[in-house]
Design an enzyme around this catalytic site. Structure first.
Site, PDB file in Angstrom:
ATOM      1  N   ASP A 229      36.584 103.358  63.743  1.00  0.00           N
ATOM      2  CA  ASP A 229      35.536 104.358  63.884  1.00  0.00           C
ATOM      3  C   ASP A 229      34.482 103.899  64.903  1.00  0.00           C
ATOM      4  OD1 ASP A 229      34.108 106.789  62.771  1.00  0.00           O
ATOM      5  OD2 ASP A 229      32.612 105.249  62.324  1.00  0.00           O
ATOM      6  N   GLU A 266      38.548 105.331  68.159  1.00  0.00           N
ATOM      7  CA  GLU A 266      37.783 106.547  68.426  1.00  0.00           C
ATOM      8  C   GLU A 266      36.792 106.231  69.550  1.00  0.00           C
ATOM      9  OE1 GLU A 266      34.869 109.717  66.089  1.00  0.00           O
ATOM     10  OE2 GLU A 266      34.639 107.558  65.773  1.00  0.00           O
TER      11      GLU A 266
END
Length: 516
Positions: A229, A266
């Site tokens: 993330d 990401e």
């Protein structure tokens, strides 16, 4: 009677003849390079114990659904203890959120998934923790606390010019990055919001803590990899080289314990910013694919996406051939795809045709296979999966009252299974086609360079001896073009697309795939 029997036999022979042209019809698992990954928000998936919240045992019970759909792996949104419903603010990196079950439950899930040739990827949130994490609780006690340097602290007078600075980025609309814990003098840095203080990766102890956490999940728990993330924000945006170096080091450390570890990052930005992350994060989400797909429908410009995808792949290939293009048409941060496509069923089915016939390793967001709906705020993009009609749906979660995906708007999976034209059966069919045709999964992308109407998207997929010609009509009008020579009867047709008197007839929102 004999005539009907003869017609039936001929139909079966034609069907098998068509299947045989696929260079073998065995289903293959192409993960991670080109396999299909299914994203699950456990909170909303399946409730096995009746408390209204989805859980790990519920996922184990429904593994057959993932297998039937044709996915090769599952990516779980955060599963660690956290004070929020979404769990992107961790309080314990080596535990399972109690609402979801126990570590033994999760280990059992992994064992059962692996029995079914399904890999398990978990969300790893290391850019920040929760303010309730013990590290931060210690860090804010005093300037000389041993955990103080686990986070980024500054005295108020040194950051006065930055306190009210607005920083809007593609992945955050936060207007404040420095936060007062109530002491009035020292502020801590939190890129996303005050409840998520950023870890200080200039501190070697923090980096070693993170590597130890990664080793734990790979060695002791047995996951196959991580979705990383906010990978772009480990260090501030003005220190991209430090970000790149960190992820290379992270990959090296994880590879020591699991040489084939899967890492997908990401990095929400344009390809020139994304590409330097490849040495550390060999798989990266292709945000351009999602947005250009929607733009192509909006502008009715078929080749817009094909050209964009070719441009990205060529750009990455010029840097390294060791990369995985993680494509997606929707995820937990974007409005549901059916909402984005004006709730048009034909567009919606065609969009998955495009995703599955393009290069890459496609991700599917739970519920898309049954046409779930949802718009911002994020909670309403993450509503409960609709397994059966409400009266029979004992596993449907109730943690939130759904606004979009309800019985009046979404046909439950149990009913869709028996409908030949349902979203679920369409998804199954196109995924199986991809998994039985190496050119669709592994093939190169070549654009169709002939002059065609703007509404059409046309390209070739080639792998070894298999050459496929793929055409999609993104408009609401029928379009015809000359059929290419030396191509056999379609291996796939959607929306009544067909070859007719030397032409490809493509009704509105139809797709066709021909094999050479």
């Amino acid at each position: 009677m004999k005539k009907n029997l003869l017609l039936l036999i001929l139909s079966v022979l034609i069907l098998f003849s068509s299947c045989d042209s696929n260079l073998g019809t065995e289903v293959e698992n192409h993960w991670p390079q080109a396999g299909v990954t299914y994203e699950i928000f456990i909170q909303s998936f399946y409730d096995s114990d009746g408390d209204g919240i989805g859980d790990i045992n519920g996922v184990t019970k429904k593994l057959y659904h993932v297998k039937e759909l044709g996915a090769d792996a599952i990516w779980f949104m955060p599963i660690m203890p956290s004070p929020s419903y979404h769990k992107y603010d961790v309080t314990d990196y080596k535990e399972i959120h109690p609402d979801y079950g126990t570590m033994d439950d999760f280990k059992n899930l992994i064992k059962e998934a692996h029995k079914n040739d399904i890999k398990i990827v978990i969300d790893m949130i290391i850019n920040h923790t929760s303010t309730e994490h013990p590290w931060f609780q210690e860090s804010q006690k005093s300037r000389d606390n041993p955990y103080r340097d686990y986070y980024v602290w500054a005295q108020k007078d040194t950051i006065a010019d930055f306190l009210n600075k607005k920083t809007i980025t593609l992945d955050s609309d936060n207007i404040r990055q420095w936060h007062d814990p109530g002491q009035g003098e020292d502020f801590y840095y939190g890129f996303f919001y005050g409840g998520m203080p950023d870890l200080n990766f200039d501190n070697p102890k923090v980096r070693e803590e993170i590597y130890d956490i990664g080793r734990f999940w790979l060695e002791e728990v047995g996951v196959d990899g991580f979705r990383l993330d906010a990978a772009k924000h480990i260090f501030p945006d003005d220190r991209p080289e430090d970000n790149h170096a960190f992820w290379k080091e992270f990959r090296e450390e994880m590879s020591k314990v699991k040489p084939d570890v899967y890492l997908v990052g990401e990095v929400y930005d344009m390809k020139e910013i994304v590409a330097p992350y490849l040495p550390g994060l060999p798989a990266l989400f292709n945000f351009d694919f999602h947005y250009t797909l929607l733009e192509a429908y909006e502008k009715v410009d078929g080749m817009l996406l094909a050209r964009k995808q070719k441009e990205i792949l060529d750009f990455y290939n010029a840097i390294t051939d060791d990369f995985i293009d993680a494509t997606f048409s929707s995820n937990h941060d974007q409005p549901r795809l059916l909402n984005s496509l004006d709730q048009n069923p034909k567009k919606y089915k065609q969009a998955i045709n495009i995703l599955m016939s393009m290069p890459g390793a496609p991700y599917l967001y739970y519920g898309e296979e049954i046409g779930m709906l949802g718009k911002k705020p994020d909670e309403n993009i993450r509503e409960p999966f609709v397994w059966d009609i409400k009266a029979n749906d004992k596993g449907r979660t109730t943690w939130i009252e759904p606004e979009y995906s309800i019985d009046d708007t979404v046909t439950p999976l149990a009913i869709q299974k028996s409908m030949s034209t349902s979203y679920f059966n369409h998804y199954k069919e196109i995924i199986r086609l991809r998994n039985t045709n190496r050119a669709l999964a592994l093939g190169d992308l070549e654009l169709y360079e002939e002059s065609i109407p703007k509404e059409l998207m046309a390209y070739y997929r080639t792998h070894d001896k298999q050459v496929l010609f793929v055409v999609h009509n993104l408009s609401d009008q029928e379009v015809k073009i000359a059929a290419p020579e030396d191509y056999s009867w379609p291996i796939y047709s959607y929306g009544m697309a067909e070859i007719q008197e030397g032409q490809l007839r493509l009704p509105a929102y139809s797709s066709i795939i021909l094999e050479k």
